[in-house]
Design an enzyme around this catalytic site. Structure first.
Site, PDB file in Angstrom:
ATOM      1  N   CYS A 108       0.833  -1.207   0.000  1.00  0.00           N
ATOM      2  CA  CYS A 108       0.000   0.000   0.000  1.00  0.00           C
ATOM      3  C   CYS A 108       0.873   1.264   0.000  1.00  0.00           C
ATOM      4  CB  CYS A 108      -0.984  -0.021   1.166  1.00  0.00           C
ATOM      5  SG  CYS A 108      -2.381   1.110   0.946  1.00  0.00           S
ATOM      6  N   HIS A 214      -3.862  -5.022   0.664  1.00  0.00           N
ATOM      7  CA  HIS A 214      -3.407  -5.449   1.993  1.00  0.00           C
ATOM      8  C   HIS A 214      -3.532  -6.962   2.127  1.00  0.00           C
ATOM      9  CE1 HIS A 214      -2.707  -1.565   3.937  1.00  0.00           C
ATOM     10  NE2 HIS A 214      -3.724  -1.128   3.223  1.00  0.00           N
ATOM     11  N   GLU A 216      -2.177  -8.865   4.204  1.00  0.00           N
ATOM     12  CA  GLU A 216      -2.179  -9.266   5.612  1.00  0.00           C
ATOM     13  C   GLU A 216      -3.574  -9.348   6.218  1.00  0.00           C
ATOM     14  OE1 GLU A 216      -1.702  -4.740   5.676  1.00  0.00           O
ATOM     15  OE2 GLU A 216      -1.128  -6.418   4.402  1.00  0.00           O
TER      16      GLU A 216
END
Length: 243
Positions: A108, A214, A216
Site C-alpha cells: 500500500c 493489503h 495481511e
C-alpha cells in the site's frame, strides 16, 4: 536459517482518532504476523540500517499519505497523516534496499514509496470508478471501525506473484484513496484492478515487489502469504546468485 527483514517503525501516535490511522496501525501488526508465518523474522527499526547489519530484505508497510511535494503532486483536502519524519524513514529504507540489491516488498503506502523512489507519480485522490478502492463512507468519518473494500485483481502470468497465487484473479483487501499515475522507471506492472489501475509491480531482477492491496488482512487461502512468499523466494534467489 533465520531470514532477518528490516521494517521501518511507524511514527504515528496510536491514540489517533482518525479511523484510517488506527486501521493502518492494526495492519502494521498483521504484516509482522504474516512475515513470521512464512519464515521471515521482522526487525522493526527507527533508523535505517547499513550494509553491515546482515538484513536479507526490507518490508515497507502501509500508512498515511506521502507528501505530494516528493512527486510534484497537489496538496488536496483528502490527504491524511502526511508525516515528513515517516517519509524520511521509509524512503531511506527503500533506498537502502535498492542500492544494496536487497529484495524489498512494499505494501500500500510502501508500494507508493517504491514507485516514487523510481521516479513515478501518484494520483492524489482517486475519483469513483466501477471499483471501490476504499470505503468512501468511512473515509469521511473518524470511526475506528472503518473497514476496507474488496475487489478482484488480474495478476499477469509469468510474474513472481502469479507463481505464488497459481491463478491470476484473486480477491484482495483494498483501502487506498491514491494510486499510481505514472509507473516508476524500471518497474513492470504485474497486476491491475478491473478499472485499469496498477495494483502490483516488480522489477526485472525480481528483487523489487509492490502490492497496492493489503494481503495481511486475508485470513485464508494464497492471497494472505503470496507477496511475502514471493519476497522469501527473492531472498533465496539473491543468496544463490551471491553464493
Amino acid at each position: 536459517m533465520t531470514i532477518l527483514v528490516a521494517v521501518p517503525r511507524r511514527s504515528t501516535v496510536r491514540s489517533s482518532t482518525d479511523a484510517r490511522v488506527a486501521l493502518a496501525e492494526f495492519l502494521f501488526d498483521e504484516v509482522l504476523t504474516v512475515m513470521r508465518e512464512v519464515g521471515l523474522e521482522p526487525v522493526v527499526l527507527d533508523r535505517c540500517p547499513d550494509e553491515s547489519t546482515g538484513f536479507a530484505a526490507v518490508v515497507l508497510p502501509g500508512g498515511g499519505d506521502i507528501d505530494p511535494d516528493r512527486y510534484g503532486g497537489r496538496h488536496v483536502p483528502h490527504l491524511y497523516d502526511v508525516n515528513p519524519e515517516q517519509d524520511e524513514l521509509d524512503f531511506a529504507f527503500a533506498s537502502y534496499a535498492v542500492m544494496s540489491g536487497l529484495p524489498v516488498l512494499g505494501i500500500c503506502r510502501g508500494f507508493q514509496i517504491l514507485n516514487v523512489l523510481h521516479g513515478g507519480t501518484l494520483v492524489e485522490h482517486l475519483e469513483p470508478t466501477g471499483v471501490e478502492h476504499y470505503d468512501s463512507a468511512a473515509l469521511a468519518t473518524s470511526v475506528i471501525t472503518a473497514r476496507l473494500s474488496w475487489h478482484n485483481v488480474r495478476v499477469a502470468e509469468g510474474t513472481r506473484l502469479f507463481q505464488e497465487f497459481g491463478h491470476g484473479d484473486p480477491v484482495v483487501a483494498s483501502g487506498h484513496h491514491q494510486g499510481i499515475a505514472t509507473l516508476g522507471s524500471g518497474l513492470i506492472a504485474s497486476a491491475h484492478a478491473p478499472d485499469g489501475l496498477i495494483e502490483a509491480f516488480e522489477d526485472p531482477s525480481g528483487r523489487v515487489l509492490g502490492v497496492q492491496w493489503h494481503p495481511e488482512l486475508t485470513a485464508e487461502g494464497p492471497t494472505r502469504p503470496a507477496p511475502f512468499l514471493a519476497l522469501a523466494r527473492a531472498v533465496e534467489s539473491t543468496a544463490d546468485r551471491v553464493g
